[in-house]
Design a protein around this motif. Sequence first.
Motif, PDB file in Angstrom:
ATOM      1  N   THR A 227     -85.024 -29.777  23.064  1.00  0.00           N
ATOM      2  CA  THR A 227     -83.734 -30.394  23.389  1.00  0.00           C
ATOM      3  C   THR A 227     -82.695 -29.313  23.636  1.00  0.00           C
ATOM      4  O   THR A 227     -82.639 -28.318  22.901  1.00  0.00           O
ATOM      5  N   ARG A 228     -81.898 -29.508  24.669  1.00  0.00           N
ATOM      6  CA  ARG A 228     -80.737 -28.660  24.897  1.00  0.00           C
ATOM      7  C   ARG A 228     -79.554 -29.556  25.236  1.00  0.00           C
ATOM      8  O   ARG A 228     -79.728 -30.627  25.827  1.00  0.00           O
ATOM      9  N   THR A 229     -78.355 -29.105  24.859  1.00  0.00           N
ATOM     10  CA  THR A 229     -77.135 -29.829  25.202  1.00  0.00           C
ATOM     11  C   THR A 229     -76.275 -28.910  26.068  1.00  0.00           C
ATOM     12  O   THR A 229     -76.050 -27.753  25.703  1.00  0.00           O
ATOM     13  N   LEU A 230     -75.862 -29.409  27.213  1.00  0.00           N
ATOM     14  CA  LEU A 230     -75.044 -28.634  28.160  1.00  0.00           C
ATOM     15  C   LEU A 230     -73.648 -29.232  28.213  1.00  0.00           C
ATOM     16  O   LEU A 230     -73.447 -30.369  27.811  1.00  0.00           O
ATOM     17  N   VAL A 231     -72.699 -28.480  28.755  1.00  0.00           N
ATOM     18  CA  VAL A 231     -71.386 -29.079  29.006  1.00  0.00           C
ATOM     19  C   VAL A 231     -71.016 -28.906  30.480  1.00  0.00           C
ATOM     20  O   VAL A 231     -71.320 -27.886  31.095  1.00  0.00           O
ATOM     21  N   MET A 232     -70.403 -29.948  31.022  1.00  0.00           N
ATOM     22  CA  MET A 232     -69.913 -29.900  32.404  1.00  0.00           C
ATOM     23  C   MET A 232     -68.456 -29.449  32.357  1.00  0.00           C
ATOM     24  O   MET A 232     -67.633 -30.138  31.733  1.00  0.00           O
ATOM     25  N   GLY A 233     -68.152 -28.342  32.954  1.00  0.00           N
ATOM     26  CA  GLY A 233     -66.746 -27.907  32.972  1.00  0.00           C
ATOM     27  C   GLY A 233     -66.325 -27.352  31.627  1.00  0.00           C
ATOM     28  O   GLY A 233     -66.854 -26.340  31.192  1.00  0.00           O
ATOM     29  N   ASN A 234     -65.426 -28.028  30.956  1.00  0.00           N
ATOM     30  CA  ASN A 234     -64.861 -27.489  29.716  1.00  0.00           C
ATOM     31  C   ASN A 234     -65.206 -28.316  28.491  1.00  0.00           C
ATOM     32  O   ASN A 234     -65.165 -29.531  28.538  1.00  0.00           O
ATOM     33  N   ALA A 235     -65.482 -27.609  27.405  1.00  0.00           N
ATOM     34  CA  ALA A 235     -65.663 -28.278  26.115  1.00  0.00           C
ATOM     35  C   ALA A 235     -64.347 -28.177  25.352  1.00  0.00           C
ATOM     36  O   ALA A 235     -63.712 -27.115  25.354  1.00  0.00           O
ATOM     37  N   SER A 236     -63.942 -29.270  24.710  1.00  0.00           N
ATOM     38  CA  SER A 236     -62.737 -29.237  23.865  1.00  0.00           C
ATOM     39  C   SER A 236     -63.031 -28.393  22.626  1.00  0.00           C
ATOM     40  O   SER A 236     -64.195 -28.058  22.353  1.00  0.00           O
ATOM     41  N   GLU A 237     -61.993 -28.102  21.854  1.00  0.00           N
ATOM     42  CA  GLU A 237     -62.191 -27.309  20.643  1.00  0.00           C
ATOM     43  C   GLU A 237     -63.146 -28.017  19.677  1.00  0.00           C
ATOM     44  O   GLU A 237     -63.990 -27.384  19.051  1.00  0.00           O
ATOM     45  N   LYS A 238     -62.970 -29.350  19.575  1.00  0.00           N
ATOM     46  CA  LYS A 238     -63.834 -30.118  18.674  1.00  0.00           C
ATOM     47  C   LYS A 238     -65.291 -30.069  19.149  1.00  0.00           C
ATOM     48  O   LYS A 238     -66.210 -29.888  18.347  1.00  0.00           O
ATOM     49  N   MET A 239     -65.462 -30.192  20.477  1.00  0.00           N
ATOM     50  CA  MET A 239     -66.824 -30.122  21.019  1.00  0.00           C
ATOM     51  C   MET A 239     -67.450 -28.757  20.713  1.00  0.00           C
ATOM     52  O   MET A 239     -68.612 -28.668  20.309  1.00  0.00           O
ATOM     53  N   LEU A 240     -66.664 -27.709  20.888  1.00  0.00           N
ATOM     54  CA  LEU A 240     -67.178 -26.360  20.628  1.00  0.00           C
ATOM     55  C   LEU A 240     -67.538 -26.195  19.157  1.00  0.00           C
ATOM     56  O   LEU A 240     -68.565 -25.597  18.821  1.00  0.00           O
ATOM     57  N   TYR A 342     -92.510 -17.333  11.352  1.00  0.00           N
ATOM     58  CA  TYR A 342     -92.502 -18.316  12.444  1.00  0.00           C
ATOM     59  C   TYR A 342     -92.484 -17.608  13.802  1.00  0.00           C
ATOM     60  O   TYR A 342     -92.148 -16.425  13.899  1.00  0.00           O
ATOM     61  N   GLU A 343     -92.857 -18.342  14.822  1.00  0.00           N
ATOM     62  CA  GLU A 343     -92.747 -17.863  16.207  1.00  0.00           C
ATOM     63  C   GLU A 343     -92.140 -19.011  17.014  1.00  0.00           C
ATOM     64  O   GLU A 343     -92.631 -20.145  16.953  1.00  0.00           O
ATOM     65  N   VAL A 344     -91.059 -18.710  17.757  1.00  0.00           N
ATOM     66  CA  VAL A 344     -90.404 -19.763  18.546  1.00  0.00           C
ATOM     67  C   VAL A 344     -91.139 -19.918  19.867  1.00  0.00           C
ATOM     68  O   VAL A 344     -91.346 -18.940  20.597  1.00  0.00           O
ATOM     69  N   LEU A 345     -91.556 -21.127  20.182  1.00  0.00           N
ATOM     70  CA  LEU A 345     -92.301 -21.364  21.421  1.00  0.00           C
ATOM     71  C   LEU A 345     -91.387 -21.797  22.568  1.00  0.00           C
ATOM     72  O   LEU A 345     -91.747 -21.650  23.733  1.00  0.00           O
ATOM     73  N   SER A 346     -90.209 -22.344  22.237  1.00  0.00           N
ATOM     74  CA  SER A 346     -89.237 -22.712  23.283  1.00  0.00           C
ATOM     75  C   SER A 346     -88.379 -21.483  23.571  1.00  0.00           C
ATOM     76  O   SER A 346     -87.777 -20.936  22.651  1.00  0.00           O
ATOM     77  N   LYS A 347     -88.358 -21.058  24.839  1.00  0.00           N
ATOM     78  CA  LYS A 347     -87.655 -19.799  25.144  1.00  0.00           C
ATOM     79  C   LYS A 347     -86.317 -20.019  25.845  1.00  0.00           C
ATOM     80  O   LYS A 347     -85.623 -19.054  26.147  1.00  0.00           O
ATOM     81  N   SER A 348     -85.966 -21.257  26.151  1.00  0.00           N
ATOM     82  CA  SER A 348     -84.713 -21.500  26.880  1.00  0.00           C
ATOM     83  C   SER A 348     -83.518 -21.099  26.023  1.00  0.00           C
ATOM     84  O   SER A 348     -83.561 -21.216  24.797  1.00  0.00           O
ATOM     85  N   PRO A 349     -82.445 -20.596  26.683  1.00  0.00           N
ATOM     86  CA  PRO A 349     -81.270 -20.139  25.920  1.00  0.00           C
ATOM     87  C   PRO A 349     -80.627 -21.264  25.132  1.00  0.00           C
ATOM     88  O   PRO A 349     -80.693 -22.428  25.530  1.00  0.00           O
ATOM     89  N   LYS A 350     -79.991 -20.882  24.011  1.00  0.00           N
ATOM     90  CA  LYS A 350     -79.366 -21.883  23.149  1.00  0.00           C
ATOM     91  C   LYS A 350     -77.847 -21.742  23.086  1.00  0.00           C
ATOM     92  O   LYS A 350     -77.179 -22.594  22.519  1.00  0.00           O
ATOM     93  N   ASN A 351     -77.316 -20.639  23.667  1.00  0.00           N
ATOM     94  CA  ASN A 351     -75.855 -20.565  23.736  1.00  0.00           C
ATOM     95  C   ASN A 351     -75.379 -21.701  24.647  1.00  0.00           C
ATOM     96  O   ASN A 351     -76.131 -22.146  25.511  1.00  0.00           O
ATOM     97  N   LEU A 352     -74.152 -22.164  24.464  1.00  0.00           N
ATOM     98  CA  LEU A 352     -73.674 -23.322  25.229  1.00  0.00           C
ATOM     99  C   LEU A 352     -73.634 -22.972  26.718  1.00  0.00           C
ATOM    100  O   LEU A 352     -72.936 -22.046  27.138  1.00  0.00           O
ATOM    101  N   ILE A 353     -74.404 -23.707  27.498  1.00  0.00           N
ATOM    102  CA  ILE A 353     -74.430 -23.475  28.943  1.00  0.00           C
ATOM    103  C   ILE A 353     -73.367 -24.366  29.593  1.00  0.00           C
ATOM    104  O   ILE A 353     -73.334 -25.569  29.372  1.00  0.00           O
ATOM    105  N   ILE A 354     -72.483 -23.710  30.353  1.00  0.00           N
ATOM    106  CA  ILE A 354     -71.401 -24.432  31.024  1.00  0.00           C
ATOM    107  C   ILE A 354     -71.755 -24.557  32.499  1.00  0.00           C
ATOM    108  O   ILE A 354     -72.063 -23.551  33.155  1.00  0.00           O
ATOM    109  N   ILE A 355     -71.809 -25.798  32.986  1.00  0.00           N
ATOM    110  CA  ILE A 355     -72.162 -26.018  34.404  1.00  0.00           C
ATOM    111  C   ILE A 355     -70.879 -26.126  35.204  1.00  0.00           C
ATOM    112  O   ILE A 355     -69.964 -26.858  34.826  1.00  0.00           O
TER     113      ILE A 355
END
Length: 355
Positions: A227-240, A342-355
């Motif tokens: 699972t990944r969560t992305l943001v479109m444009g800007n995240a509010s302070e609460k979202m961040l 442990y070894e992580v098998l999911s390699k996709s980035p986890k920092n918040l991706i802004i589209i």
Amino acid sequence: MYKNRIDNLRKSMKSKGIDGILLIGDHNRNYISGFTGDESYAIIGLEKSVFITDSRYTQQAKEEVEEMEIREYKGKIENFLRDTIEELNIKKIGFEENIITYKNYVTYKENFTCEMIPLEGIVEELRVIKDKNEIECIKKAASIADKAFEKILQFIRPGTSEKEVAVELEYWLKRYGGSALSFPSIVASGERSALPHGQPTDKVIRMNDFVTLDFGCVYQGYCSDMTRTLVMGNASEKMLHVYNTVLKAQEEALKSIKPGLTGTDIDKVARDIITSEGYGKYFGHGLGHGVGREVHENPRISPAGSNVLKPGMVITDEPGIYIPNEFGVRIEDLVLVTEEGYEVLSKSPKNLIII
Ligand SMILES: [Mn+2]
């Protein structure tokens, strides 16, 4: 490989005092036999094992099934099963109590001359620890999901609907080699991201929406889950703040994974972080679950999960915060428990991706 699995199953059978087992569930039967089709039967005796199928699958069974005699049945299956059980001299046959239907149970009971013993999870227990080959399949399924996610980052934009994103994602999961989806993909945006299992709808993704994508594919019978969560444009302070809290909980729980701890221990690491930020009541589900032939299997990683982690288990680490009518965030990795940790098998980035 299959000889090992049958040997291990026979050990469990002996410890439970049964001299035969009937496997009908696709995941269990195929794990023990090597078959990849469905609607077939395996009878494992203490000395000999028989794989029973019909003419649709006989050729396939001959190519795939190892360590078992293959037989094609015609007529009533209950009679064919009874005759085979008698021939193998089985007196007490175990069956999968969570899988066999009541109707089949009644039919078998009327026809079989042996005693029928309900079993819970006898094969599932063996499946909890993955062997080298299984781990390779799960890694491949995870890497296909990573590649499909990269494609989605180029596709997803404000103005596309959740369904369009799901269809595109599923195309790439298959295009890159997945044989099926692990489960119907979750694409939930804006307020709908507060639904932990929001199915994709015609809702159009808007600017400033969070979009949660939870998906996976099957490779050679084995699932991935991410699972990944992305943001479109800007995240509010609460979202961040919510995003960073989930990320911290996810990463700290991840670092804590090692053999010997229980599912409850790992869950607590994430839950304490989320609770300390004031979002405890918005994290309603367990932290994770085992993944293999089924996308949800043992061990459970939750406040109720007493399973002890062992090397070779594959689990998810997926905390989330869901604020009704506002938004939600979940971040999930697929993780292999190793001797050292442990070894992580999911390699996709986890920092918040802004589209
Ligand atoms: Mn999951």
